[in-house]
Design a protein around this motif. Structure first.
Motif, PDB file in Angstrom:
ATOM      1  N   HIS A  50      21.296 -39.718 -17.391  1.00 46.73           N
ATOM      2  CA  HIS A  50      19.965 -39.157 -17.129  1.00 46.73           C
ATOM      3  C   HIS A  50      19.534 -39.236 -15.666  1.00 46.73           C
ATOM      4  O   HIS A  50      18.458 -38.750 -15.310  1.00 46.73           O
ATOM      5  CB  HIS A  50      18.914 -39.866 -17.988  1.00 46.73           C
ATOM      6  CG  HIS A  50      18.985 -39.488 -19.438  1.00 46.73           C
ATOM      7  ND1 HIS A  50      18.410 -38.337 -19.938  1.00 46.73           N
ATOM      8  CD2 HIS A  50      19.576 -40.118 -20.494  1.00 46.73           C
ATOM      9  CE1 HIS A  50      18.631 -38.271 -21.247  1.00 46.73           C
ATOM     10  NE2 HIS A  50      19.341 -39.338 -21.607  1.00 46.73           N
ATOM     11  N   LEU A  51      20.353 -39.848 -14.794  1.00 45.51           N
ATOM     12  CA  LEU A  51      19.955 -39.984 -13.388  1.00 45.51           C
ATOM     13  C   LEU A  51      20.019 -38.626 -12.695  1.00 45.51           C
ATOM     14  O   LEU A  51      21.050 -37.954 -12.701  1.00 45.51           O
ATOM     15  CB  LEU A  51      20.883 -40.970 -12.665  1.00 45.51           C
ATOM     16  CG  LEU A  51      20.560 -41.236 -11.190  1.00 45.51           C
ATOM     17  CD1 LEU A  51      19.202 -41.924 -11.043  1.00 45.51           C
ATOM     18  CD2 LEU A  51      21.659 -42.088 -10.543  1.00 45.51           C
ATOM     19  N   GLN A  52      18.916 -38.237 -12.101  1.00 46.40           N
ATOM     20  CA  GLN A  52      18.869 -36.977 -11.367  1.00 46.40           C
ATOM     21  C   GLN A  52      18.967 -37.278  -9.870  1.00 46.40           C
ATOM     22  O   GLN A  52      18.186 -38.057  -9.331  1.00 46.40           O
ATOM     23  CB  GLN A  52      17.572 -36.226 -11.681  1.00 46.40           C
ATOM     24  CG  GLN A  52      17.420 -35.940 -13.178  1.00 46.40           C
ATOM     25  CD  GLN A  52      16.709 -34.623 -13.427  1.00 46.40           C
ATOM     26  OE1 GLN A  52      16.918 -33.642 -12.715  1.00 46.40           O
ATOM     27  NE2 GLN A  52      15.876 -34.600 -14.436  1.00 46.40           N
ATOM     28  N   ILE A  53      19.938 -36.649  -9.228  1.00 46.89           N
ATOM     29  CA  ILE A  53      20.265 -36.958  -7.836  1.00 46.89           C
ATOM     30  C   ILE A  53      19.894 -35.782  -6.949  1.00 46.89           C
ATOM     31  O   ILE A  53      20.232 -34.632  -7.235  1.00 46.89           O
ATOM     32  CB  ILE A  53      21.759 -37.293  -7.710  1.00 46.89           C
ATOM     33  CG1 ILE A  53      22.073 -38.575  -8.498  1.00 46.89           C
ATOM     34  CG2 ILE A  53      22.154 -37.453  -6.246  1.00 46.89           C
ATOM     35  CD1 ILE A  53      23.536 -38.908  -8.584  1.00 46.89           C
ATOM     36  N   PHE A  54      19.209 -36.100  -5.847  1.00 47.21           N
ATOM     37  CA  PHE A  54      18.744 -35.071  -4.914  1.00 47.21           C
ATOM     38  C   PHE A  54      19.118 -35.456  -3.494  1.00 47.21           C
ATOM     39  O   PHE A  54      19.297 -36.636  -3.174  1.00 47.21           O
ATOM     40  CB  PHE A  54      17.219 -34.906  -4.994  1.00 47.21           C
ATOM     41  CG  PHE A  54      16.711 -34.518  -6.346  1.00 47.21           C
ATOM     42  CD1 PHE A  54      16.536 -33.182  -6.683  1.00 47.21           C
ATOM     43  CD2 PHE A  54      16.400 -35.494  -7.292  1.00 47.21           C
ATOM     44  CE1 PHE A  54      16.060 -32.815  -7.932  1.00 47.21           C
ATOM     45  CE2 PHE A  54      15.920 -35.140  -8.545  1.00 47.21           C
ATOM     46  CZ  PHE A  54      15.752 -33.794  -8.866  1.00 47.21           C
ATOM     47  N   LYS A  55      19.195 -34.455  -2.642  1.00 45.46           N
ATOM     48  CA  LYS A  55      19.385 -34.677  -1.218  1.00 45.46           C
ATOM     49  C   LYS A  55      18.302 -33.914  -0.472  1.00 45.46           C
ATOM     50  O   LYS A  55      18.087 -32.728  -0.712  1.00 45.46           O
ATOM     51  CB  LYS A  55      20.766 -34.195  -0.764  1.00 45.46           C
ATOM     52  CG  LYS A  55      21.058 -34.502   0.704  1.00 45.46           C
ATOM     53  CD  LYS A  55      22.487 -34.143   1.072  1.00 45.46           C
ATOM     54  CE  LYS A  55      22.805 -34.558   2.510  1.00 45.46           C
ATOM     55  NZ  LYS A  55      24.218 -34.282   2.857  1.00 45.46           N
ATOM     56  N   GLY A  56      17.609 -34.621   0.425  1.00 44.43           N
ATOM     57  CA  GLY A  56      16.525 -33.991   1.177  1.00 44.43           C
ATOM     58  C   GLY A  56      15.587 -35.045   1.712  1.00 44.43           C
ATOM     59  O   GLY A  56      15.832 -36.254   1.574  1.00 44.43           O
ATOM     60  N   ALA A  57      14.505 -34.615   2.338  1.00 42.00           N
ATOM     61  CA  ALA A  57      13.513 -35.541   2.875  1.00 42.00           C
ATOM     62  C   ALA A  57      12.653 -36.069   1.726  1.00 42.00           C
ATOM     63  O   ALA A  57      11.908 -35.316   1.101  1.00 42.00           O
ATOM     64  CB  ALA A  57      12.644 -34.846   3.909  1.00 42.00           C
ATOM     65  N   ALA A  58      12.751 -37.365   1.459  1.00 46.96           N
ATOM     66  CA  ALA A  58      12.055 -37.946   0.300  1.00 46.96           C
ATOM     67  C   ALA A  58      10.553 -37.738   0.369  1.00 46.96           C
ATOM     68  O   ALA A  58       9.906 -37.505  -0.657  1.00 46.96           O
ATOM     69  CB  ALA A  58      12.375 -39.436   0.194  1.00 46.96           C
ATOM     70  N   GLN A  59       9.986 -37.817   1.554  1.00 50.43           N
ATOM     71  CA  GLN A  59       8.537 -37.675   1.692  1.00 50.43           C
ATOM     72  C   GLN A  59       8.065 -36.288   1.251  1.00 50.43           C
ATOM     73  O   GLN A  59       6.931 -36.120   0.801  1.00 50.43           O
ATOM     74  CB  GLN A  59       8.128 -37.942   3.142  1.00 50.43           C
ATOM     75  CG  GLN A  59       6.637 -38.233   3.277  1.00 50.43           C
ATOM     76  CD  GLN A  59       6.278 -38.728   4.665  1.00 50.43           C
ATOM     77  OE1 GLN A  59       7.126 -39.234   5.391  1.00 50.43           O
ATOM     78  NE2 GLN A  59       5.018 -38.597   5.031  1.00 50.43           N
TER      79      GLN A  59
END
Length: 475
Positions: A69-78
């Motif tokens: 269920h872990l959803q992984i993203f790449k980008g500026a967290a803010q």
């Protein structure tokens, strides 16, 4: 009745057990677990090559623990966090605090922004035994020396938080998968230079638990004596697991206490004080964030450092002609880790015998260590250089020959990582340049051919360092 849904933001806390934010989020209802590889992080906060390999494996392990269920993203967290909250229709978020300068600033801004938009934000301490902001000396200022910090500041505090059990039940919100996926992070290099690292380590929460169990079963009983011997398994090797939060210092603290109790035990006291050193490194970084790239002691700003690309490359490749130094640097390249005693030896050689700025070593370690940790790496290098808080005195120049003869008496460590020296008798294993020609010939070693001549004369380079440090003594 509608069950609340929360965003659970994993950072350097890649575990299910003793995860305060995860427990709190699960107590409130359903969760959407996410991990963000923050592309806005400055270079000194982005993981190096070996750490990226570890992170890939650790995320894979965590995703399995979370049943995919872990959803992984790449980008500026803010920017991503507010967007995800809106996309998922969620009005609450949980995370565990980071204590490095850049994440602190990011999280403050983000928390303020979210609260202004009526988002419920809760953060927790999951990575340190004691909150760095809570410990001050009698004057109300931060400590700058380890021993009073640890004995007066920490050990006089209430006992560290007892580890939490994993959530009794994790209920996942049913949402459309919006993650980019682990492969999108491109953490693994196209060339498999990490084969040796892969053989040595098992990232993930289960690997961390096994490593702790192995340490408690034997090495912990001889820690004070054997932690300085690089040829034996005398240390815990938990540093990378700690850095990525696959295990908490609280779990380690109470596992030690649980096995050995509170009886006086020098091995255990020494090990717990090493956890204290990790705390002190974070404490100093928290109160003096400039030490990431500036000397803690300002007089070192006037020091006349040298730079030689040739000498730096020789140090990095383990080709200095100083066996214990070369063994350490080769261990680092092969396994992504180096024994702590040897870290001090190779660090002293670079900074004092070669007179190169500690940041050169810090950057190489950052890229090569699986346990590369901003606080510990910075503190360690400034300690060796003499420029940090409670640092090694500037006049202390490790003699790598004497260090080798003391802590690698039989030469086993050197022979493991410098196999071309394996037939050198132990009398000369740490100083092959002193061996008679017939001894070298019998061992099949030709200095300058099979193994390098020393990069510098140890005695002369030591004096050069002392002379250079004398120039800034009064500044």
């Amino acid at each position: 009745m509608t069950v609340p849904v929360s965003l659970m933001w994993f950072r350097n806390d890649l575990r299910v057990k003793d995860n305060p934010a995860l427990n709190a989020a699960c107590d409130e209802g359903k969760i959407i677990p996410v991990f963000i590889y923050d592309s806005a992080a400055p270079d000194d906060h982005k993981p190096g090559g070996a750490s990226q390999w570890w992170l890939h494996q650790s995320l894979q392990s965590l995703n399995e623990r979370l049943n995919g269920h872990l959803q992984i993203f790449k980008g500026a967290a803010q920017e991503l966090i507010p967007h995800l909250l809106e996309q998922f229709g969620v009005e609450r978020i949980f995370w565990n605090r980071c204590y490095e300068p850049w994440p602190i600033e990011r999280d403050k801004k983000l928390k303020k922004q979210l609260k202004e938009n009526d988002i419920k934000v809760k953060s927790f301490n999951a990575s340190l035994l004691w909150e760095p902001g809570n410990i001050k000396n009698q004057s109300g200022d931060p400590y700058k020396v380890f021993t009073p910090y640890y004995k007066k500041g920490c050990l006089n505090q209430p006992e560290p938080r007892y580890p939490k059990a994993p959530p009794a039940r994790i209920t996942y919100a049913e949402v459309e998968d919006k993650g980019d996926g682990l492969e999108s992070l491109q953490l693994l290099p196209s060339i498999n230079w990490y084969a040796g690292i892969e053989e040595e380590w098992r990232p993930g929460e289960e690997g961390a638990a096994d490593r702790l169990s192995e340490f408690l079963s034997e090495p912990a009983n001889h820690y004070q004596e054997e932690r300085d011997i690089p040829s034996v398994e005398g240390t815990s090797k938990l540093s990378a697991h700690l850095h990525w939060g696959e295990i908490s210092p609280n779990q380690i603290w109470y596992a030690i206490k649980g096995k050995f109790g509170d009886q006086e035990n020098k091995d255990i006291e020494t090990f717990l004080s090493e956890l204290g050193w990790r705390e002190f490194s974070y404490y100093m970084l928290y109160h003096f964030p400039h030490i990431v790239d500036e000397n803690f002691k300002e007089k070192f700003n006037h020091f006349n450092w040298r730079y030689s690309k040739k000498e730096l490359n020789a140090w990095q490749q383990g080709k200095t002609g100083i066996p214990i130094v070369d063994a350490g640097m080769r261990q680092l390249w092969q396994s992504g880790w180096m024994h702590n005693r040897v870290r001090m030896i190779v660090g002293s050689f670079l900074v004092k015998n070669l007179l190169m700025h500690w940041s050169q070593g810090e950057q190489w370690f950052w890229d090569c260590l699986v346990d590369a940790d901003l606080a510990s790496n910075t503190a360690g290098w400034q300690w060796v250089a003499g420029s940090g808080a409670d640092a090694s005195p500037y006049f202390r120049v490790f003699n790598p020959v004497l260090q080798g003869e003391r802590f690698d008496k039989e030469g086993d460590y050197v022979r493991t990582f410098c196999p071309e020296l394996k037939d050198i008798p132990k009398k000369y294993i740490h100083k092959p340049w002193d061996a008679p020609d017939d001894v070298l010939q019998k061992a099949g070693v030709a200095l300058g051919d099979h193994y390098p001549e020393p990069l510098v004369d140890l005695k002369k380079s030591r004096q050069r360092a002392l002379d250079a440090f004398d120039e800034i003594k009064g500044k």
